[in-house]
Each structure stands twice: as C-alpha cells, then as structure tokens.
Design a protein around this motif. Structure first.
Motif, PDB file in Angstrom:
ATOM      1  N   SER A  14       0.852  -1.192   0.000  1.00  0.00           N
ATOM      2  CA  SER A  14       0.000   0.000   0.000  1.00  0.00           C
ATOM      3  C   SER A  14       0.884   1.237   0.000  1.00  0.00           C
ATOM      4  N   TYR A  15       0.484   2.209  -0.783  1.00  0.00           N
ATOM      5  CA  TYR A  15       1.219   3.467  -0.853  1.00  0.00           C
ATOM      6  C   TYR A  15       0.552   4.497   0.055  1.00  0.00           C
ATOM      7  N   PRO A  16       1.330   5.261   0.811  1.00  0.00           N
ATOM      8  CA  PRO A  16       0.706   6.318   1.600  1.00  0.00           C
ATOM      9  C   PRO A  16       0.221   7.429   0.670  1.00  0.00           C
ATOM     10  N   PHE A  33      -4.057   5.354   2.850  1.00  0.00           N
ATOM     11  CA  PHE A  33      -3.269   4.503   1.962  1.00  0.00           C
ATOM     12  C   PHE A  33      -4.061   4.117   0.724  1.00  0.00           C
ATOM     13  N   ILE A  34      -3.331   3.863  -0.340  1.00  0.00           N
ATOM     14  CA  ILE A  34      -3.912   3.198  -1.500  1.00  0.00           C
ATOM     15  C   ILE A  34      -3.395   1.780  -1.476  1.00  0.00           C
ATOM     16  N   GLN A  35      -4.312   0.825  -1.479  1.00  0.00           N
ATOM     17  CA  GLN A  35      -3.847  -0.559  -1.527  1.00  0.00           C
ATOM     18  C   GLN A  35      -3.665  -0.975  -2.962  1.00  0.00           C
ATOM     19  N   ALA A  36      -2.412  -1.130  -3.345  1.00  0.00           N
ATOM     20  CA  ALA A  36      -2.118  -1.458  -4.737  1.00  0.00           C
ATOM     21  C   ALA A  36      -2.103  -2.968  -4.949  1.00  0.00           C
ATOM     22  N   LEU A  37      -1.500  -3.689  -4.011  1.00  0.00           N
ATOM     23  CA  LEU A  37      -1.496  -5.160  -4.096  1.00  0.00           C
ATOM     24  C   LEU A  37      -2.096  -5.724  -2.819  1.00  0.00           C
ATOM     25  N   GLY A  54      -4.357  -6.803 -17.060  1.00  0.00           N
ATOM     26  CA  GLY A  54      -5.291  -6.308 -16.063  1.00  0.00           C
ATOM     27  C   GLY A  54      -5.541  -4.831 -16.278  1.00  0.00           C
ATOM     28  N   PRO A  55      -6.654  -4.331 -15.725  1.00  0.00           N
ATOM     29  CA  PRO A  55      -7.037  -2.941 -15.984  1.00  0.00           C
ATOM     30  C   PRO A  55      -6.030  -1.933 -15.434  1.00  0.00           C
ATOM     31  N   ASN A  56      -6.195  -0.688 -15.837  1.00  0.00           N
ATOM     32  CA  ASN A  56      -5.352   0.391 -15.336  1.00  0.00           C
ATOM     33  C   ASN A  56      -5.470   0.489 -13.831  1.00  0.00           C
ATOM     34  N   GLY A  57      -4.348   0.598 -13.194  1.00  0.00           N
ATOM     35  CA  GLY A  57      -4.358   0.745 -11.742  1.00  0.00           C
ATOM     36  C   GLY A  57      -4.506  -0.566 -10.993  1.00  0.00           C
ATOM     37  N   ALA A  58      -4.445  -1.702 -11.711  1.00  0.00           N
ATOM     38  CA  ALA A  58      -4.634  -2.995 -11.056  1.00  0.00           C
ATOM     39  C   ALA A  58      -3.430  -3.396 -10.219  1.00  0.00           C
ATOM     40  N   GLY A  59      -2.270  -2.839 -10.535  1.00  0.00           N
ATOM     41  CA  GLY A  59      -1.080  -3.145  -9.739  1.00  0.00           C
ATOM     42  C   GLY A  59       0.054  -3.798 -10.523  1.00  0.00           C
ATOM     43  N   LYS A  60      -0.024  -3.794 -11.846  1.00  0.00           N
ATOM     44  CA  LYS A  60       1.006  -4.463 -12.660  1.00  0.00           C
ATOM     45  C   LYS A  60       2.377  -3.827 -12.470  1.00  0.00           C
ATOM     46  N   THR A  61       2.416  -2.510 -12.626  1.00  0.00           N
ATOM     47  CA  THR A  61       3.700  -1.829 -12.503  1.00  0.00           C
ATOM     48  C   THR A  61       4.249  -1.963 -11.088  1.00  0.00           C
ATOM     49  N   THR A  62       3.364  -1.875 -10.104  1.00  0.00           N
ATOM     50  CA  THR A  62       3.791  -2.036  -8.717  1.00  0.00           C
ATOM     51  C   THR A  62       4.440  -3.403  -8.503  1.00  0.00           C
ATOM     52  N   LEU A  63       3.808  -4.440  -9.046  1.00  0.00           N
ATOM     53  CA  LEU A  63       4.372  -5.788  -8.891  1.00  0.00           C
ATOM     54  C   LEU A  63       5.749  -5.874  -9.549  1.00  0.00           C
ATOM     55  N   ASP A 178       7.461  -3.594 -19.215  1.00  0.00           N
ATOM     56  CA  ASP A 178       6.179  -3.002 -18.836  1.00  0.00           C
ATOM     57  C   ASP A 178       5.580  -2.336 -20.079  1.00  0.00           C
ATOM     58  N   GLU A 179       4.584  -2.974 -20.628  1.00  0.00           N
ATOM     59  CA  GLU A 179       3.938  -2.488 -21.860  1.00  0.00           C
ATOM     60  C   GLU A 179       4.963  -2.120 -22.932  1.00  0.00           C
ATOM     61  N   PRO A 180       5.747  -3.077 -23.360  1.00  0.00           N
ATOM     62  CA  PRO A 180       6.868  -2.758 -24.256  1.00  0.00           C
ATOM     63  C   PRO A 180       6.455  -2.306 -25.647  1.00  0.00           C
ATOM     64  N   SER A 212       1.032  -6.233 -20.110  1.00  0.00           N
ATOM     65  CA  SER A 212       0.481  -5.820 -21.398  1.00  0.00           C
ATOM     66  C   SER A 212      -1.004  -5.464 -21.284  1.00  0.00           C
ATOM     67  N   HIS A 213      -1.449  -4.602 -22.190  1.00  0.00           N
ATOM     68  CA  HIS A 213      -2.883  -4.332 -22.321  1.00  0.00           C
ATOM     69  C   HIS A 213      -3.417  -4.908 -23.621  1.00  0.00           C
ATOM     70  N   ASN A 214      -2.516  -5.544 -24.362  1.00  0.00           N
ATOM     71  CA  ASN A 214      -2.880  -6.031 -25.690  1.00  0.00           C
ATOM     72  C   ASN A 214      -3.094  -7.546 -25.640  1.00  0.00           C
TER      73      ASN A 214
ATOM     74  N   ASP B 263       7.526   4.264   0.095  1.00  0.00           N
ATOM     75  CA  ASP B 263       6.456   5.191  -0.268  1.00  0.00           C
ATOM     76  C   ASP B 263       6.249   5.324  -1.770  1.00  0.00           C
ATOM     77  N   GLY B 264       7.125   4.688  -2.537  1.00  0.00           N
ATOM     78  CA  GLY B 264       7.018   4.805  -3.989  1.00  0.00           C
ATOM     79  C   GLY B 264       7.364   6.193  -4.486  1.00  0.00           C
ATOM     80  N   THR B 265       8.355   6.836  -3.854  1.00  0.00           N
ATOM     81  CA  THR B 265       8.707   8.191  -4.276  1.00  0.00           C
ATOM     82  C   THR B 265      10.023   8.258  -5.052  1.00  0.00           C
ATOM     83  N   HIS B 268       8.697  10.684  -9.535  1.00  0.00           N
ATOM     84  CA  HIS B 268       7.655  11.641  -9.227  1.00  0.00           C
ATOM     85  C   HIS B 268       6.335  11.008  -9.605  1.00  0.00           C
ATOM     86  N   TYR B 269       5.394  11.052  -8.724  1.00  0.00           N
ATOM     87  CA  TYR B 269       4.114  10.411  -9.049  1.00  0.00           C
ATOM     88  C   TYR B 269       2.991  11.420  -9.021  1.00  0.00           C
TER      89      TYR B 269
HETATM   90  N1  LIG Z   1       4.279   5.823  -6.310  1.00  0.00           N
HETATM   91  C1  LIG Z   1       2.983   5.726  -6.025  1.00  0.00           C
HETATM   92  N2  LIG Z   1       2.450   6.472  -5.041  1.00  0.00           N
HETATM   93  C2  LIG Z   1       1.142   6.371  -4.741  1.00  0.00           C
HETATM   94  N3  LIG Z   1       0.284   5.551  -5.364  1.00  0.00           N
HETATM   95  C3  LIG Z   1       0.747   4.779  -6.356  1.00  0.00           C
HETATM   96  C4  LIG Z   1       2.122   4.827  -6.752  1.00  0.00           C
HETATM   97  N4  LIG Z   1       2.292   3.950  -7.778  1.00  0.00           N
HETATM   98  C5  LIG Z   1       1.096   3.387  -7.999  1.00  0.00           C
HETATM   99  N5  LIG Z   1       0.153   3.880  -7.167  1.00  0.00           N
HETATM  100  C6  LIG Z   1      -1.261   3.444  -7.105  1.00  0.00           C
HETATM  101  O1  LIG Z   1      -1.268   2.049  -6.979  1.00  0.00           O
HETATM  102  C7  LIG Z   1      -2.270   1.456  -7.823  1.00  0.00           C
HETATM  103  C8  LIG Z   1      -1.618   0.495  -8.781  1.00  0.00           C
HETATM  104  O2  LIG Z   1      -0.831   1.197  -9.710  1.00  0.00           O
HETATM  105  P1  LIG Z   1       0.047   0.508 -10.830  1.00  0.00           P
HETATM  106  O3  LIG Z   1       0.844   1.572 -11.475  1.00  0.00           O
HETATM  107  O4  LIG Z   1       0.779  -0.622 -10.246  1.00  0.00           O
HETATM  108  O5  LIG Z   1      -1.059  -0.033 -11.846  1.00  0.00           O
HETATM  109  P2  LIG Z   1      -0.899  -0.667 -13.296  1.00  0.00           P
HETATM  110  O6  LIG Z   1      -1.589  -1.977 -13.258  1.00  0.00           O
HETATM  111  O7  LIG Z   1       0.504  -0.651 -13.729  1.00  0.00           O
HETATM  112  O8  LIG Z   1      -1.755   0.337 -14.184  1.00  0.00           O
HETATM  113  P3  LIG Z   1      -1.566   0.737 -15.715  1.00  0.00           P
HETATM  114  O9  LIG Z   1      -2.164  -0.376 -16.511  1.00  0.00           O
HETATM  115  O10 LIG Z   1      -2.404   1.956 -15.836  1.00  0.00           O
HETATM  116  O11 LIG Z   1      -0.135   0.967 -15.965  1.00  0.00           O
HETATM  117  C9  LIG Z   1      -2.978   2.613  -8.461  1.00  0.00           C
HETATM  118  O12 LIG Z   1      -4.143   2.872  -7.717  1.00  0.00           O
HETATM  119  C10 LIG Z   1      -2.028   3.756  -8.374  1.00  0.00           C
HETATM  120  O13 LIG Z   1      -2.738   4.957  -8.250  1.00  0.00           O
END
Ligand SMILES: Nc1ncnc2c1ncn2[C@@H]1O[C@H](COP(=O)(O)OP(=O)(O)OP(=O)(O)O)[C@@H](O)[C@H]1O
Ligand SMILES: [Mg+2]
Lengths: 272, 269
Positions: A14-16, A33-37, A54-63, A178-180, A212-214, B263-265, B268-269
């Motif tokens: 989770s991100y603060p 917090f935002i719970q990303a995963l 997975g959809p935008n914001g699902a957590g792919k990049t975070t993972l 990541d989405e190459p 990927s989104h494709n 914090d994922g900083t 820049h987010y």
């Molecule tokens: N550095 C950050 N600080 C705060 N919140 C973040 C940060 N990075 C991601 N988030 C939040 O975490 C969630 C997951 O984001 P993430 O970027 O992992 O999604 P994604 O699956 O890669 O989306 P996309 O398909 O749009 O790239 C989102 O709600 C996003 O707003």
C-alpha cells in the motif's frame, strides 16, 4: 517454489497518500493509503514468456517494481531464482533487467548512444565490450541510424525502444518489460514481440515477464498468463489451456474476471 | 569493477547536460564579475577603519572576496547534488540508476563530481578576476595549508549535499534543510564580515558551522601567510566535521532510499 524463476507469496503493497494541510490539521495521526497489491501469489517457471494483464491501476507496474527491487512490499515474500528481493537486493539486481514503462527515463541532452554508454558502465562493462554490446542492442531495436541524435529529439516510440535496448544491455536471467509495445508502430511492435518470445525465451532460454494491455499479443506470444484485478491475481494458467487451443478468446476470459466499471481507479482507496 | 571510467562517465553526463545551457556559464561569469565589483567599491568606503578587519590584513575587499569565492562551494553542494537527485526523480532516471548493480555510494560520488569541479573552477575564476581586475593582493600563500583546507571543506560539504539529497528523496519538494543551512552559513559563517563582530551568543552559532572554519583557515593561508601549525585549529575542526558527517550522510541517505522505496517516491508520481 524450487523450480520457479519468479515466486511470490501473499505479496501486499500500500502506498501512503500525501495529505493536504487541511487533513494534517484535522486528523494529524491518521494516514491514508492506496492498496495497490492485496496478496499476490504467482509462480513463473523457467524459460517462460509470462504475461500479466489487467485494468489500469490494477497493480502491474507495482508488482514489477517490487520484483526489481525498486519498491519495498509491506507484507509477503518475493523471490527471483530463489533470492529474496528485499533481503538479497544486490544479488537480485544482477539477475533482472527492466524496461520501465516510463519513456522519459534518460538524459535528455545526451544522444541515445551516450545514454547507453553511461548505463553500460553502471552495469560494469569495460569500455570495449560496452561498445560492442551497445552496437548489438541498437541494431536489435533498429536505432542504429538514430543513435547519435539527442534523446530529446526522439519520438515516443524511439524512446521506448531505447529503454528496451538498455534493459537488454546486461546479461540477465529475467527480463521485465512493462507495456513494451505501447507506442510502437505495428511492424516494430511485431518485431519486438517476436524478439521477446523467440529470441529471448525460445532461443536464449530466458524468462520474460511482460505486462500488457494487448490481449492479442498475449494470445499470440505469451505462454503463461495471469489476470490481475483489484490488486489480486484472479486467474493464472497456460494460454493454450485457457483458450482451449484458440477455441475461446482471451478477451472473453478477461471479461469474466474483470468488471468493466472502472472500479480499479477509484474504489481502492482504503484507510489504514 | 567500478572504475574511474564510471566516475568519468558521470562527470561527462553532467557536463554535457550543462554545456547545452551555454548561456548559464556566461551568466555565472557576469554574476561573479558584478558581485566582485560591488564589493570592490564598498571596500573603498570601509577599508582600514576597522579594528577587527586589521587582523585579516585590513583590506575589506580581500577579506570578502575569499568569503565569496569559497562560500560558492557550499552553494553548489547544497544545490548541485540535491538538484541532480531531484531531476533524476522527475525524469525517471533515478530508477534506471538504482536498478543497476552499481553501489549507491558510487552513484553519489559520481553525481557529486561535476558540481565539485564546477565549484572549484568558479572559486578560481573569482580569485583570478579579483587578482587581475581589482588588484587583490594575496600574502605568501601557504599552498599546502590552503589545499588541505579546501579538500576538507569539500568533503564536509559533500556530506551536507548528501544529507540534503536525502531530504529531497523522501519529501520530493522543497528543502528547508538546505535553505536554512545556507542562510545561516551566509549570515554567521564569516562570509561578508568577521564573526568577531557578532555578539557572544551568536558567535557560538558560527562555531557550529563548518564554513566558519573553512573561511578562517583559507584567509589565514591565503592572506596572512601563516604556517601550517597556525591552521591546525581549523584543520582539526574540519576533520571532525568530515569524519562525523561523511558516515552520517551515507547512513541517512540509505534510510531515505529505503523510505522512498516504501512510499514509492523514487519517481515523481
Ligand atoms: N508511487 C505511487 N504512489 C502512490 N500511489 C501509487 C504509486 N504507484 C502506484 N500507485 C497506485 O497504486 C495502484 C496500482 O498502480 P500501478 O501503477 O501498479 O497499476 P498498473 O496496473 O501498472 O496500471 P496501468 O495499466 O495503468 O499501468 C494505483 O491505484 C495507483 O494509483
Ligand atoms: Mg503500469
């Protein structure tokens, strides 16, 4: 876990949320917090082209960032070739390559080649070897002719290609992309997909982790696929099995597991 | 493995970036010239009138030019390294750097190189211009002492730069730490006037600032022709500062990096 190249257990992140001054005064001790995963379990066998959709914001990049040591998880474990991404960070860095989705991540006033020279040195290549390697990766992504132009004159597709070239510089076992193909033209996109699957996975025996989104590209080039939604893996399996060897489309399956209401983007904000 | 070549490439990276803003060099040259001229004329008013100043040879211009030239080093470390970290955060290059196996300390050292060389050159240009145009008179320069003091000053400020960069890493914007430190140093560090004119309790504050010792020592060695033994108090103070701040700054940066990864900083987010 033993034979898996990538393995995670109950991974949570989770991100603060940055507080406004008003919130700071009203609730000084409460953090949002935002719970990303919300508990990710995946297992990626060796020499696999693994796709994450997975959809935008699902957590792919975070993972991906957790697996490449750029973000620390709150809970759970993650391993690359048996090495803990948190406790054995330095070792894991030597095993993974990453093409960041962010196209900007270069020095704007340096040329493509100068940028690669800089990063090659950080990957520990001696000068001559670096030169050779840089020519190879430039050739591969088709940037040889534009290598001596400044990065700020590159189109977004070219920037993405340079990012891929940088990810391929070091000799690593696992490559995260990541989405190459996001901003590439159809022919270039196809070339990159073929390269990821046929060259890296089939020929060189590496593991590719591909967000990927494709869905069409995943169907054509992915071997394993996982669908992530709301910070959880909803489904993982072999592409062939899931689609009954092409009888069902991946899109059909995707719709079954992901609600199309944009809940990802807004509904996740939780308090902690 | 992390050779001088790696460091050289860091330097080249920042030099290239800086060279593409060629006008900036011209501006900073004019800046130096203008401030030198301003203080040259002010010194016409006040030289030879002050008891305190006579301890430094009695000439205000030579007093202040040393202050100006070397306090520039401080500015560059406060703004240089944190600035590079900040733009790396904005551009997304910080993640690209941190995913390479290069140790954090090498990245920091590499990123400090350009600001370092730039600040040394700037100090030299300022002194050079003062010598050529404004008739600055140095004493019999104690080179060894001056170089030693300058080296220690740089070590100390590099650590301060790293502390300030740690702040940027976590809070992304604004750096009150660097701002406060810079203002305090300019006011109480003996840049524009000898700290001896301050009332006692404020002099205590100056004694906590590394710049006080750097400038005092440099004036002793450049203007007053004093031998190495006479510089010992300043050298000692700067040694203590760099021994304390060096490891501390690396530790703080490590903690800040961890926090940024939490914090994922990093970007820049
Ligand atoms: N550095 C950050 N600080 C705060 N919140 C973040 C940060 N990075 C991601 N988030 C939040 O975490 C969630 C997951 O984001 P993430 O970027 O992992 O999604 P994604 O699956 O890669 O989306 P996309 O398909 O749009 O790239 C989102 O709600 C996003 O707003
Ligand atoms: Mg993403």
């Amino acid at each position: 876990m033993p034979n898996n190249v990538i393995w995670t257990k109950n991974l949570k992140k989770s991100y603060p949320l940055i507080k406004s001054y008003r919130d700071l005064i009203r609730h000084p001790f409460q953090r949002n917090f935002i719970q990303a995963l919300r508990g990710i379990d995946i297992a990626v066998p060796p020499q696999t082209c693994f796709c994450l959709v997975g959809p935008n914001g699902a957590g792919k990049t975070t993972l991906i960032k957790i697996l490449t040591t750029l973000v620390l998880p709150n809970e759970g474990e993650a391993f690359i070739l048996g090495h803990d991404v948190v406790r054995e960070e330095a070792l894991v860095k030597r095993l993974v390559g990453l093409a960041i989705a962010e196209e900007r991540s270069f020095y704007w006033r340096l040329t493509g080649r100068q940028n690669l020279e800089f990063f090659a040195a950080l990957y520990g290549f001696p000068h001559q070897e670096a030169k050779k390697r840089i020519e190879e990766v430039l050739e591969l992504v088709g940037l040889t002719r534009d290598a001596d132009k400044r990065f700020n004159t590159y189109s977004s597709g070219m920037r993405q290609l340079l990012g891929l070239a940088r990810a391929l510089l070091p000799e690593v076992e696992v490559i995260f992309v990541d989405e190459p193909t996001r901003s590439l033209d159809p022919q270039m996109a196809e070339k990159i997909r073929k390269f990821l699957r046929h060259e890296l996975v089939d020929r060189q025996g590496k593991t590719v982790f591909w967000a990927s989104h494709n869905l069409a590209e995943v169907e054509a080039y992915g071997q394993e696929v996982a669908i992530i939604s709301k910070g959880k893996i909803q489904l993982q399996g072999r592409v062939k099995d899931l689609t009954d060897n092409g009888q069902r489309s991946l899109f059909e399956i995707y719709q079954q597991y992901v609600q199309p209401n944009g809940e990802e983007l807004s509904g996740l904000n939780g308090r902690n | 493995m992390w050779t001088t070549r790696t460091l050289w490439l860091f330097f080249k990276r920042d030099l290239w970036e800086a060279l593409s803003y060629k006008l900036n060099f011209l501006f900073s040259l004019f800046g130096i010239l203008f401030s030198s001229a301003t203080f040259y004329f002010i010194s016409q008013l006040i030289s030879g009138q002050s008891e305190v100043l006579s301890k430094y040879g009695g000439n205000y211009f030579s007093f202040v030019i040393i202050g100006l030239a070397f306090s520039g080093v401080l500015n560059i470390f406060q703004e240089g390294l944190p600035g590079i970290i900040r733009s790396a955060q904005l551009l997304g290059t910080l993640e690209a750097l941190l995913i390479t196996p290069t140790p954090m300390a090498v990245i920091l050292l590499g990123s400090s190189l350009y600001p370092l060389v730039y600040s040394v050159l700037q100090s030299l240009v300022q002194i050079g211009l003062a010598l050529v145009i404004f008739g600055l008179k140095l004493g019999t320069v104690n080179w060894l002492g001056a170089i030693l003091l300058f080296g220690l000053t740089i070590l100390t400020y590099m650590s301060i730069g790293i502390l300030s960069a740690s702040f940027i890493l976590v809070f992304k914007l604004g750096n009150p730490f660097s701002w406060a430190f810079g203002s305090l140093s300019a006011l109480f560090g003996g840049v524009f006037f000898p700290v001896a004119v301050l009332p006692g309790w404020l002099r205590w504050l100056s004694s906590l600032l590394p710049i006080t010792y750097s400038l005092e020592g440099l004036r002793k060695s450049l203007l007053l022709s004093l031998p190495l033994e006479a510089l010992w108090p300043e050298i000692k103070a700067l040694l203590i500062f760099s021994f304390l701040l060096g490891p501390l700054s690396l530790f703080v940066f490590r903690v800040a990096l961890k926090k940024a990864k939490k914090d994922g900083t990093l970007t820049h987010y």
